[in-house]
Design a protein around this motif. Structure first.
Motif, PDB file in Angstrom:
ATOM      1  N   GLY A 145     132.371  22.412 102.210  1.00 12.43           N
ATOM      2  CA  GLY A 145     132.288  23.823 102.572  1.00 12.43           C
ATOM      3  C   GLY A 145     133.353  24.715 101.971  1.00 12.43           C
ATOM      4  O   GLY A 145     133.323  25.933 102.144  1.00 12.43           O
ATOM      5  N   GLY A 146     134.314  24.112 101.256  1.00  2.00           N
ATOM      6  CA  GLY A 146     135.357  24.902 100.614  1.00  2.00           C
ATOM      7  C   GLY A 146     136.524  25.209 101.541  1.00  2.00           C
ATOM      8  O   GLY A 146     136.364  25.296 102.757  1.00  2.00           O
ATOM      9  N   VAL A 147     137.695  25.334 100.984  1.00  2.00           N
ATOM     10  CA  VAL A 147     138.899  25.788 101.690  1.00  2.00           C
ATOM     11  C   VAL A 147     139.423  26.990 100.925  1.00  2.00           C
ATOM     12  O   VAL A 147     139.677  26.905  99.722  1.00  2.00           O
ATOM     13  N   ASP A 148     139.544  28.121 101.606  1.00  2.00           N
ATOM     14  CA  ASP A 148     139.898  29.385 100.952  1.00  2.00           C
ATOM     15  C   ASP A 148     138.897  29.719  99.846  1.00  2.00           C
ATOM     16  O   ASP A 148     139.258  30.286  98.808  1.00  2.00           O
ATOM     17  N   GLY A 149     137.643  29.315 100.080  1.00  2.00           N
ATOM     18  CA  GLY A 149     136.590  29.592  99.113  1.00  2.00           C
ATOM     19  C   GLY A 149     136.571  28.657  97.925  1.00  2.00           C
ATOM     20  O   GLY A 149     135.800  28.866  96.984  1.00  2.00           O
ATOM     21  N   ILE A 150     137.395  27.616  97.939  1.00  2.00           N
ATOM     22  CA  ILE A 150     137.515  26.699  96.800  1.00  2.00           C
ATOM     23  C   ILE A 150     137.061  25.306  97.208  1.00  2.00           C
ATOM     24  O   ILE A 150     137.580  24.719  98.162  1.00  2.00           O
ATOM     25  N   GLY A 151     136.075  24.790  96.486  1.00  2.00           N
ATOM     26  CA  GLY A 151     135.634  23.420  96.694  1.00  2.00           C
ATOM     27  C   GLY A 151     135.955  22.564  95.488  1.00  2.00           C
ATOM     28  O   GLY A 151     136.647  21.555  95.582  1.00  2.00           O
ATOM     29  N   VAL A 152     135.438  22.993  94.320  1.00  2.00           N
ATOM     30  CA  VAL A 152     135.678  22.271  93.071  1.00  2.00           C
ATOM     31  C   VAL A 152     136.269  23.229  92.041  1.00  2.00           C
ATOM     32  O   VAL A 152     136.346  24.436  92.266  1.00  2.00           O
ATOM     33  N   THR A 153     136.682  22.673  90.916  1.00  2.00           N
ATOM     34  CA  THR A 153     137.174  23.493  89.803  1.00  2.00           C
ATOM     35  C   THR A 153     135.960  24.020  89.049  1.00  2.00           C
ATOM     36  O   THR A 153     135.381  23.322  88.226  1.00  2.00           O
ATOM     37  N   SER A 154     135.551  25.252  89.358  1.00  2.00           N
ATOM     38  CA  SER A 154     134.278  25.746  88.827  1.00  2.00           C
ATOM     39  C   SER A 154     134.347  27.142  88.231  1.00  2.00           C
ATOM     40  O   SER A 154     133.391  27.611  87.636  1.00  2.00           O
ATOM     41  N   GLY A 155     135.473  27.826  88.384  1.00  2.00           N
ATOM     42  CA  GLY A 155     135.540  29.204  87.900  1.00  2.00           C
ATOM     43  C   GLY A 155     135.634  29.309  86.393  1.00  2.00           C
ATOM     44  O   GLY A 155     135.268  30.325  85.793  1.00  2.00           O
ATOM     45  N   GLY A 156     136.146  28.276  85.758  1.00  2.00           N
ATOM     46  CA  GLY A 156     136.315  28.261  84.302  1.00  2.00           C
ATOM     47  C   GLY A 156     136.692  26.860  83.863  1.00  2.00           C
ATOM     48  O   GLY A 156     136.559  25.902  84.625  1.00  2.00           O
ATOM     49  N   ALA A 157     137.175  26.756  82.634  1.00  2.00           N
ATOM     50  CA  ALA A 157     137.559  25.453  82.098  1.00  2.00           C
ATOM     51  C   ALA A 157     138.762  24.903  82.845  1.00  2.00           C
ATOM     52  O   ALA A 157     139.643  25.646  83.287  1.00  2.00           O
ATOM     53  N   GLU A 158     138.801  23.587  82.999  1.00  2.00           N
ATOM     54  CA  GLU A 158     139.922  22.936  83.668  1.00  2.00           C
ATOM     55  C   GLU A 158     141.218  23.183  82.901  1.00  2.00           C
ATOM     56  O   GLU A 158     141.258  23.086  81.673  1.00  2.00           O
ATOM     57  N   LYS A 159     142.292  23.463  83.635  1.00  2.00           N
ATOM     58  CA  LYS A 159     143.607  23.684  83.040  1.00  2.00           C
ATOM     59  C   LYS A 159     144.590  22.724  83.695  1.00  2.00           C
ATOM     60  O   LYS A 159     144.905  22.856  84.867  1.00  2.00           O
ATOM     61  N   VAL A 160     145.052  21.755  82.908  1.00  2.00           N
ATOM     62  CA  VAL A 160     145.996  20.763  83.416  1.00  2.00           C
ATOM     63  C   VAL A 160     147.381  21.071  82.863  1.00  2.00           C
ATOM     64  O   VAL A 160     147.574  21.173  81.649  1.00  2.00           O
ATOM     65  N   TYR A 161     148.332  21.225  83.779  1.00  2.00           N
ATOM     66  CA  TYR A 161     149.722  21.477  83.400  1.00  2.00           C
ATOM     67  C   TYR A 161     150.550  20.255  83.783  1.00  2.00           C
ATOM     68  O   TYR A 161     150.566  19.840  84.947  1.00  2.00           O
ATOM     69  N   LEU A 162     151.222  19.662  82.806  1.00  2.00           N
ATOM     70  CA  LEU A 162     152.044  18.482  83.029  1.00  2.00           C
ATOM     71  C   LEU A 162     153.499  18.906  83.210  1.00  2.00           C
ATOM     72  O   LEU A 162     154.057  19.601  82.355  1.00  2.00           O
TER      73      LEU A 162
END
Length: 393
Positions: free
Chosen positions: A100-117
């Motif tokens: 159902g989402g938390v703060d409107g967020i369930g999955v990474t879906s708004g754009g391309a995945e961005k991974v910061y190391l």
């Protein structure tokens, strides 16, 4: 002393010992209860276990350890418990459902995945750069830093299909809580075309704590968001920050008696983490230097000899990445909520440490930047652990 007197004395000593042990146990339980975070909603049993029912899980009693990768030895104990309880707990389906989402967020879906190391702490040593432009460190004795950078540079290149499994999962207002498949028009996890690596930072301003707490790790992720100038919720909607601790440190008790895990993920807004962010919700991973645990965290799990020294680094980090993009603000994304046996598990949890060559087993995933040891992840539409899958758009 008569034999009768000796018997009475022995009984008295035994009784006193039992009472002493009971008192010690009571005090221990009271201390544990007082140290636990306050319940934030549901029943105390659910809050204390994070929805996890398997008492051998590293997330049991540690509800912020979402997607925790157990050591291989602990994983065996978890499966033994599952086998012993299936008779009493017949619901053992691995099917995932939407939270159902938390703060409107369930999955990474708004754009391309961005991974910061984020290489956290001065113990990483002196920074350098290799021929591929990856950061290197003199304190990185197993050479894991360039490997994990190449992993995320390579995802979504060379036709790799490991990422395709995650693209079947979605979120948005059209997805009902409890759904096990996505309706037409839902926002799906995107295939990471051209790579998922968005930035790399060596935070040498501080030493990494010997045993960083969940809050310290969350605070470091928030700090990283500021460093990368991701200063609003829109910029962090599809971002995740991997906090990589240096060798010989024990983030959240990793590689100690209380930390039989290899990694886990969460977001700063979890009340058990409690990191304040002015930049919106921040998804992060606690990524220890898993090579310190050798085969327990995946050394040589797929590849033999020196080629497999860092197998665990890519297997474990791939596990957390796959779970973050399908359950970005836990547990608002896709988790197992119907099975008592697999309760609380995410897509990679359900396929952890399956031997190469077995159905759903780990293997090497090829990209343009190299070949990487990876595990399969759970696929609802095929009802199995898959190492590859067609991209769903």
């Amino acid at each position: 002393m008569s034999s009768r007197s000796r018997r009475l004395a022995a009984v008295t000593v035994t009784a006193c010992t039992a009472l002493s042990m009971a008192a010690t146990l009571t005090a221990t339980l009271a201390t544990t209860a007082s140290a636990a975070p306050a319940s934030t909603g549901s029943t105390s049993a659910t809050a204390g276990s994070g929805g996890v029912t398997n008492p051998y899980s590293p997330a049991y009693g540690h509800p912020y350890r979402h997607g925790a990768v157990p050591t291989r030895e602990l994983n065996t104990q978890m499966h033994r418990w599952e086998a012993q309880t299936k008779g009493a707990r017949p619901t053992s389906s691995k099917t995932l459902s939407y939270g159902g989402g938390v703060d409107g967020i369930g999955v990474t879906s708004g754009g391309a995945e961005k991974v910061y190391l984020v290489f956290y702490g001065t113990q990483w040593g002196t920074q350098g750069t290799d021929s591929a432009g990856n950061l290197t460190f003199t304190g990185d004795t197993k050479k894991g830093a360039p490997l994990v950078q190449n992993l995320f540079k390579g995802l979504g290149t060379g036709g790799e299909a490991w990422s395709g499994v995650m693209t079947q999962y979605c979120d948005g207002p059209s997805v009902a809580k409890g759904a096990t498949s996505c309706p037409s028009g839902a926002s799906h996890v995107l295939y990471p075309t051209g790579g998922a690596l968005a930035g790399v930072w060596y935070d040498s301003s501080v030493a990494s704590p010997s045993q960083a707490t969940a809050k310290q790790l969350g605070d470091e992720a928030v700090k990283a968001a500021g460093h990368f100038k991701n200063t609003d919720s829109t910029l962090n909607r599809d971002a995740q920050y991997v906090i990589l601790s240096p060798t010989s440190t024990h983030p959240d008790g990793f590689n100690t008696a209380s930390g039989n895990f290899c990694a886990w993920h969460d977001y700063n807004g979890d009340p058990y983490v409690g990191s304040t962010s002015p930049y919106g919700d921040i998804a992060f991973t606690n990524m220890p230097y898993v090579m310190d645990m050798g085969t327990s965290c995946g050394q040589n799990f797929v590849n033999g000899g020196t080629a497999g020294t860092d197998d665990g680094y890519t297997i474990v980090e791939g596990h957390e990445y796959a779970e973050t993009i399908t359950d970005q603000n836990p547990a608002g994304g896709w988790t197992n909520t119907t099975s008592r046996t697999y309760s609380g598990q995410e897509n990679a949890d359900e396929c952890a440490w399956i031997s190469p060559g077995s159905a759903g087993g780990a293997g090497n995933v090829s990209t343009t930047t190299g070949s990487f040891a990876m595990q399969a992840t759970w696929s609802n539409d095929t009802n199995r652990c898959d190492l590859s899958h067609a991209t769903v758009s």
